[in-house]
Design a protein around this motif. Sequence first.
Motif, PDB file in Angstrom:
ATOM      1  N   ASN A  37       0.809  -1.215   0.000  1.00 29.67           N
ATOM      2  CA  ASN A  37       0.000   0.000   0.000  1.00 29.67           C
ATOM      3  C   ASN A  37       0.845   1.270   0.000  1.00 29.67           C
ATOM      4  N   ALA A  38       2.160   1.126  -0.081  1.00 27.70           N
ATOM      5  CA  ALA A  38       3.036   2.292   0.003  1.00 27.70           C
ATOM      6  C   ALA A  38       2.899   3.168  -1.240  1.00 27.70           C
ATOM      7  N   PRO A  39       3.120   4.465  -1.109  1.00 28.44           N
ATOM      8  CA  PRO A  39       3.123   5.347  -2.285  1.00 28.44           C
ATOM      9  C   PRO A  39       4.215   4.926  -3.270  1.00 28.44           C
ATOM     10  N   LEU A  40       4.006   5.262  -4.521  1.00 27.41           N
ATOM     11  CA  LEU A  40       4.995   4.910  -5.530  1.00 27.41           C
ATOM     12  C   LEU A  40       6.270   5.721  -5.336  1.00 27.41           C
ATOM     13  N   PRO A  41       7.419   5.127  -5.634  1.00 26.90           N
ATOM     14  CA  PRO A  41       8.699   5.834  -5.454  1.00 26.90           C
ATOM     15  C   PRO A  41       9.032   6.782  -6.595  1.00 26.90           C
ATOM     16  N   TRP A  42       8.121   6.918  -7.579  1.00 21.53           N
ATOM     17  CA  TRP A  42       8.395   7.762  -8.737  1.00 21.53           C
ATOM     18  C   TRP A  42       7.305   8.819  -8.861  1.00 21.53           C
ATOM     19  N   PRO A  43       7.559   9.854  -9.624  1.00 23.30           N
ATOM     20  CA  PRO A  43       6.474  10.796  -9.951  1.00 23.30           C
ATOM     21  C   PRO A  43       5.363  10.063 -10.711  1.00 23.30           C
ATOM     22  N   PRO A  44       4.113  10.338 -10.418  1.00 21.84           N
ATOM     23  CA  PRO A  44       3.019   9.584 -11.060  1.00 21.84           C
ATOM     24  C   PRO A  44       2.987   9.718 -12.571  1.00 21.84           C
ATOM     25  N   GLU A  45       3.450  10.850 -13.104  1.00 15.69           N
ATOM     26  CA  GLU A  45       3.387  11.019 -14.562  1.00 15.69           C
ATOM     27  C   GLU A  45       4.354  10.100 -15.303  1.00 15.69           C
ATOM     28  N   THR A  46       5.315   9.481 -14.587  1.00 15.92           N
ATOM     29  CA  THR A  46       6.258   8.560 -15.237  1.00 15.92           C
ATOM     30  C   THR A  46       5.870   7.094 -15.045  1.00 15.92           C
ATOM     31  N   ALA A  47       4.835   6.821 -14.287  1.00 20.63           N
ATOM     32  CA  ALA A  47       4.443   5.439 -13.978  1.00 20.63           C
ATOM     33  C   ALA A  47       3.307   4.993 -14.891  1.00 20.63           C
ATOM     34  N   GLU A  48       3.303   3.694 -15.199  1.00 17.73           N
ATOM     35  CA  GLU A  48       2.240   3.078 -15.985  1.00 17.73           C
ATOM     36  C   GLU A  48       1.532   2.036 -15.116  1.00 17.73           C
ATOM     37  N   ILE A  49       0.217   2.010 -15.183  1.00 18.81           N
ATOM     38  CA  ILE A  49      -0.588   1.188 -14.280  1.00 18.81           C
ATOM     39  C   ILE A  49      -1.275   0.074 -15.081  1.00 18.81           C
ATOM     40  N   MET A  50      -1.161  -1.143 -14.585  1.00 16.40           N
ATOM     41  CA  MET A  50      -1.931  -2.272 -15.121  1.00 16.40           C
ATOM     42  C   MET A  50      -2.710  -2.902 -13.966  1.00 16.40           C
ATOM     43  N   VAL A  51      -4.006  -3.117 -14.167  1.00 16.25           N
ATOM     44  CA  VAL A  51      -4.869  -3.558 -13.077  1.00 16.25           C
ATOM     45  C   VAL A  51      -5.513  -4.892 -13.431  1.00 16.25           C
ATOM     46  N   ASP A  52      -5.411  -5.828 -12.514  1.00 23.91           N
ATOM     47  CA  ASP A  52      -6.124  -7.103 -12.593  1.00 23.91           C
ATOM     48  C   ASP A  52      -7.549  -6.846 -12.113  1.00 23.91           C
ATOM     49  N   ALA A  53      -8.430  -6.527 -13.056  1.00 21.85           N
ATOM     50  CA  ALA A  53      -9.720  -5.915 -12.722  1.00 21.85           C
ATOM     51  C   ALA A  53     -10.593  -6.793 -11.832  1.00 21.85           C
ATOM     52  N   HIS A  54     -10.778  -8.056 -12.200  1.00 17.99           N
ATOM     53  CA  HIS A  54     -11.750  -8.865 -11.470  1.00 17.99           C
ATOM     54  C   HIS A  54     -11.295  -9.207 -10.056  1.00 17.99           C
ATOM     55  N   SER A  55     -10.000  -9.290  -9.824  1.00 20.15           N
ATOM     56  CA  SER A  55      -9.554  -9.527  -8.449  1.00 20.15           C
ATOM     57  C   SER A  55      -9.857  -8.316  -7.567  1.00 20.15           C
ATOM     58  N   ILE A  56      -9.750  -7.106  -8.140  1.00 17.95           N
ATOM     59  CA  ILE A  56     -10.065  -5.900  -7.373  1.00 17.95           C
ATOM     60  C   ILE A  56     -11.572  -5.790  -7.152  1.00 17.95           C
ATOM     61  N   ILE A  57     -12.357  -6.155  -8.147  1.00 15.24           N
ATOM     62  CA  ILE A  57     -13.812  -6.139  -7.985  1.00 15.24           C
ATOM     63  C   ILE A  57     -14.233  -7.040  -6.826  1.00 15.24           C
ATOM     64  N   GLU A  58     -13.667  -8.237  -6.755  1.00 14.58           N
ATOM     65  CA  GLU A  58     -14.016  -9.158  -5.670  1.00 14.58           C
ATOM     66  C   GLU A  58     -13.562  -8.622  -4.316  1.00 14.58           C
ATOM     67  N   TRP A  59     -12.437  -7.878  -4.299  1.00 11.98           N
ATOM     68  CA  TRP A  59     -12.002  -7.270  -3.043  1.00 11.98           C
ATOM     69  C   TRP A  59     -13.021  -6.239  -2.574  1.00 11.98           C
ATOM     70  N   TYR A  60     -13.575  -5.458  -3.474  1.00 14.66           N
ATOM     71  CA  TYR A  60     -14.600  -4.487  -3.090  1.00 14.66           C
ATOM     72  C   TYR A  60     -15.860  -5.193  -2.593  1.00 14.66           C
ATOM     73  N   TRP A  61     -16.180  -6.344  -3.155  1.00 15.97           N
ATOM     74  CA  TRP A  61     -17.312  -7.106  -2.636  1.00 15.97           C
ATOM     75  C   TRP A  61     -17.086  -7.512  -1.183  1.00 15.97           C
ATOM     76  N   SER A  62     -15.872  -7.946  -0.871  1.00 21.31           N
ATOM     77  CA  SER A  62     -15.581  -8.337   0.508  1.00 21.31           C
ATOM     78  C   SER A  62     -15.689  -7.142   1.445  1.00 21.31           C
ATOM     79  N   GLU A  63     -15.293  -5.942   0.965  1.00 22.34           N
ATOM     80  CA  GLU A  63     -15.448  -4.751   1.780  1.00 22.34           C
ATOM     81  C   GLU A  63     -16.927  -4.407   1.979  1.00 22.34           C
ATOM     82  N   THR A  64     -17.746  -4.620   0.951  1.00 18.06           N
ATOM     83  CA  THR A  64     -19.176  -4.354   1.076  1.00 18.06           C
ATOM     84  C   THR A  64     -19.822  -5.305   2.080  1.00 18.06           C
TER      85      THR A  64
END
Length: 292
Positions: free
Chosen positions: A82-109
């Motif tokens: 959960n730590a902040p990124l060590p680089w400026p955000p404009e230089t970082a590229e993000i790839m997200v495993d969508a369905h695993s995150i969706i299921e995590w939000y379900w557990s929070e709900t």
Amino acid sequence: LVVMLQRASTPSPGLPSPKRFVPTALLLLASLWSATTFAGSGSERCLRSKSVVRHSTLPSAPPVPFGAARRSRDGTGASDLNAPLPWPPETAEIMVDAHSIIEWYWSETSKIEQDLTLVHDKFMFWPGRFAQAAKLLVRRYGLDRPPSPWSPVIVVFDLPDPGMTWNGKQVKVYRSLARQGPTIHEGLTFAWSNTYVDTSASEMYRCDREVLYMLEMLSRPYPRRQVLVTADPELAERAEGLSLVRGPEWFDQELQSLGQEGQAAREALLGLKEDNALEDLPFGIKRAFATR
């Protein structure tokens, strides 16, 4: 043996060619060498076999728990997902495993609505809500990065398992999207399992192989500052050598830092607020996310 070698070296008239004795002589030499090398009493052979057994039964190193020895690409050795990124955000590229995150939000709900039994279809409407949330990251990330065939923010989706759903039309539409390949819309890249790495023959429809393939493909021509966001521990371990890894809590913190729009997208993912999740999506993707 000496006689045979002499015959091989000194030809005699009227006799067969001496070359015919060379293979036999070499074979005898090899047998004599093996006999002298491995010869020994029975006790000596027993000692040798015991030493081999002791070597093979040496205890192996214990498995490293998830995140305990994470190889951080920022050089700080940090292992916090959960730590902040060590680089400026404009230089970082993000790839997200969508369905695993969706299921995590379900557990929070489920922690919020403890008195309700929640049943969802993760391939219908929820991917649209997630896409609307991920689209907010486009304004912040990847504005200054190396050339790429895709946009700086990529969301990768699983495919429905035909053996686990009654909705055959949904399976068909998602497979059509996978055959078409990644789609870029408003700065967000939609990618699908089984596009570059076809695992349908083994009946595997998770996007983990797809994520690893795309991360490796991006890292080959240029050095990049890639970040993979996933709630899958196994995928996170396998992707450590290709990108920095962050968990779903990091994604949730990013949404909360984006003001009212981010808070509204977060509430939609938690199911606490109704929204028009399919608004402004391409027709083919909207059709897949709304297939009943």
